[in-house]
Motif scaffolding. Sequence first.
Motif: not given
Length: 414
Positions: A28, A72, A74-77, A159, A242-243, A246, A269
């Motif tokens: 994470t 990344l 997991d935090v992208l659409y 996603r 990551r954050e 996000r 991003r």
Amino acid sequence: MARARGERMSDYLAVEDPPFDPWPVGSTGSVGSVGSDPGVLNRVREWLGRFILTVDDADLDLLTLWAAHTHLCDVLYTTPRLVLDSPVPGAGKTTTCEHLQRLCRRPLQAASLSSPAMLARLLDKELRTILIDEVDRNLDPKRPGVEDLIAIINAGYKRGATRPVLVPGPKGDWDVKEMPTFSPVVLAGNAPNLPEDTRSRTIRVLLLPDLEGRVETSDWEEIEADAMDLGEALSQWADETRETVRATRPELPPGCVGRTKERWNPLRRVAEAAGGHWPDVADDLIRRDLIAAQMDREDGMVTSPPAVTLLRDIAELWPEATAFVPTAALVADLVMRHPRMWGPESAYGKALTAQRMGRMLAQGFKVHSGRQGDGPRGYYRQALSPVWRRMGITPPDEPTELTKPAEPTAGGAW
């Protein structure tokens, strides 16, 4: 960060098991400064430039950002499909896949895809980067099951997409489970014949043979360890940013909207999180793509649905400063100016008629014909103008006052 070797996926896909699997499952990440290793993307770009020769040097920047974004997702659409294209064999597509295999998140080099359900089962376990070589053969529309595989590749760029799959139930029966299809995908092939809806989800890198020996040979016995270390550094950088990725929503260049925005926003991003010159690099890549898309449209390389082509052709021939044109005049001019599209020799097999044109405009855009008084039926510019604008078609100049219906001269010209 530990390097855990992934399980064999022969139960799911026919794959070439990668020689290593350095990416941890379920990481994470932690909150850190923007780009705690600000040079890691520069190092990846330099590495790729040593071994990969692209037609445009800017594509090395694209490959770098794309590899970084896989860590990344997991935090992208969305995740744009990366197409490695070449008109001929021996241009470095497989070599590029091999380098991406060592740089991307949880890579899986697929030799051949056996079924859509197996691909969904694979992605249900964890988010993976799927690298498909020889897509001109593996995704040949004539092969059984390819349509379903293409549907998963198309839907999985965003996603939340899922595919229903039958799984064994607790009582020996079968249950239906929705399995995710979201994943980064590389499609490498010689001028692959991808459907238009798939192409709209892709970002393309063109490769040509290195006949002059401008790049180094990828001798994996010699460079394997360095490639692994660089891939691990990229993964660690992604954990630390990551954050930030996000939360960031950078402004995109003008014109980057709709499907184009969905393709480029994740890379932009990542570039914003990297800082330095990378945001400018990403903006330049987006502008290049917008210009290339416009040139493709002007050169007739983009296949539009017949209704969209009809709308564009009507805008092209609409008389200047004219508020209303009779249907018969529009049909006659369309047939005369574009006989291959609207004449008897068209793919439809018949010349365009007023009824067929009416159906296409009404069903496609809710544009209906009307009358001026007791005159013939036709179309008002004010009904077409909003649709032209929404479809990105430059409409003719607004008429300054109500005009009489336009009539064609002899031969169909205005």
